[in-house]
Design an enzyme around this catalytic site. Structure first.
Site, mmCIF file in Angstrom:
data_model
loop_
_atom_site.group_PDB
_atom_site.id
_atom_site.type_symbol
_atom_site.label_atom_id
_atom_site.label_comp_id
_atom_site.label_asym_id
_atom_site.label_seq_id
_atom_site.Cartn_x
_atom_site.Cartn_y
_atom_site.Cartn_z
ATOM 1 N N LYS A 117 -27.536 -41.728 -72.381
ATOM 2 C CA LYS A 117 -26.592 -42.412 -71.499
ATOM 3 C C LYS A 117 -26.169 -43.769 -72.042
ATOM 4 C CE LYS A 117 -27.103 -40.194 -67.057
ATOM 5 N NZ LYS A 117 -27.316 -40.355 -65.617
ATOM 6 N N LYS A 199 -26.192 -25.762 -71.416
ATOM 7 C CA LYS A 199 -26.349 -25.639 -69.971
ATOM 8 C C LYS A 199 -25.015 -25.950 -69.268
ATOM 9 C CE LYS A 199 -29.042 -27.764 -66.493
ATOM 10 N NZ LYS A 199 -29.966 -28.818 -66.118
ATOM 11 N N LYS A 202 -21.203 -30.328 -65.109
ATOM 12 C CA LYS A 202 -19.896 -30.777 -64.633
ATOM 13 C C LYS A 202 -19.350 -31.916 -65.485
ATOM 14 C CE LYS A 202 -21.593 -34.492 -62.904
ATOM 15 N NZ LYS A 202 -21.258 -35.864 -63.086
#
Ligand code: TRP
Length: 334
Positions: A117, A199, A202
């Protein structure tokens, strides 16, 4: 006389990210719903976690409420479980501060999600993003949770929560319950429809890679029709058939049929027919959820009643743990 065995406590939370995908539903939420009968379940919408990245206030407010309503629509039942909004229970932020002081810089630096991140949001690598795992540890430890159902991406954070709990207990004597991961035997791992080695997420730039629980039927149909497959044209589980394996997995998760039954059913049929059938099964599965969501989201008073009722109880339970920890450290009782 037999004393009834005390139910074990399960805690989990989901971030209000705006979209709950079919992957979130089949991989996690649907299992939470089932757990409610056998465990003492505590669930939360983790809104405090969400501000580690910048949120637009109006959209953020909407996302939190939508996540709450959607989880109710999926079957989280406030008669059986506690289900609240994290920021409504102030003990979470308080214990998080305390735990920050028992968590090492080095440990937090090793969290792979932080590393990912901070690359992705290089202009906003804030202290909250760094300390996020100790807030998550606070969520879990406040309720003396025995088990936490988490996906692979959160396993490292749960491991850290265990280490923090053990460290604290080591210094002050038994204070926190050390939580175990809850490994579900049924949860489906839903992969991207565009790159089935990844995976379903969104945050994928390609919107065709994921299906949202609230997607309209024709959108769901379109996304499945575009799903990546292989050149073999045989509906069976096999190596190098990641796309078809994923579709079979989804079909199996929503219909309860085994992959062998599915293979048999689609023998001699093409991928086009199969994709349509998977999409139809998914549409059927999400339809009642969407209907309930539409009802709940219109009824703000009902939603408020539910999240307030749970938050009040959650506060009482969590306050006891917080007070105990603070007393052990040497804080003066109020
Ligand atoms: N961090 C989790 C996620 O992003 C959400 C979460 C917050 C959570 N607190 C938790 C999950 C406690 C399990 C237990 O998915």
């Amino acid at each position: 006389m037999d004393t009834p065995e005390k139910k074990k406590v399960i805690f989990s939370a989901i971030q209000p990210s705006g979209t709950i995908t079919l992957g979130n539903y089949l991989g996690a939420l649907r299992n939470w719903v089932k757990l409610q009968d056998d465990y003492n379940c505590i669930f939360a919408v983790a809104d405090l976690h969400a501000i580690t990245v910048r949120q637009e206030p109006k959209k953020f407010r909407e996302n939190i409420l939508n996540a709450y309503a959607l989880l109710l629509a999926c079957g989280i039942d406030t008669e059986k479980s506690l289900f609240f909004i994290q920021s409504h229970v102030h003990t979470h932020a308080e214990l998080a501060w305390v735990l920050n002081c028992y968590t090492q810089f080095g440990e937090l630096s090793r969290m792979t999600q932080f590393k990912d991140k901070s690359l992705k949001h290089a202009d906003n690598v804030n202290a909250g993003l760094f300390a996020y795992p100790s807030l998550m540890a606070a969520d879990i430890l406040l309720y003396r949770s025995d088990m936490v159902p988490v996906g692979a991406d959160q396993k490292q954070h749960l491991e850290l929560a265990r280490n923090i709990a053990e460290r604290f207990n080591g210094v002050y004597g038994n204070t926190f319950t050390v939580p175990d991961p809850y490994i579900s035997t049924v949860g489906a791992r839903v992969m991207s429809l565009q790159d089935p080695t990844k995976k379903m997420s969104k945050s994928d730039e390609n919107v065709n890679a994921w299906v949202a629980v609230l997607d309209k039927p024709d959108t769901i149909m379109k996304k499945f029709k575009r799903a990546v497959t292989d050149s073999e044209a045989e509906v069976r589980v096999g190596e190098g058939k990641d796309g078809i394996n994923n579709l079979i997995g989804i079909m199996s998760a929503v219909t309860g049929k085994t992959s062998d039954e599915i293979t048999e059913e689609f023998e001699g049929k093409g991928y086009g027919d199969f994709k349509t059938a998977v999409a139809e099964a998914v549409i059927e599965e999400v339809k009642p959820i969407q209907e309930r969501f539409d009802d709940y989201i219109k009824n703000k008073d009902y939603l408020a009643e539910q999240y307030r009722k749970s938050a009040e109880i959650a506060l009482k339970i969590s306050q006891r743990t917080l007070d105990k920890a603070m007393k052990k450290i040497g804080f003066i009782a109020k």
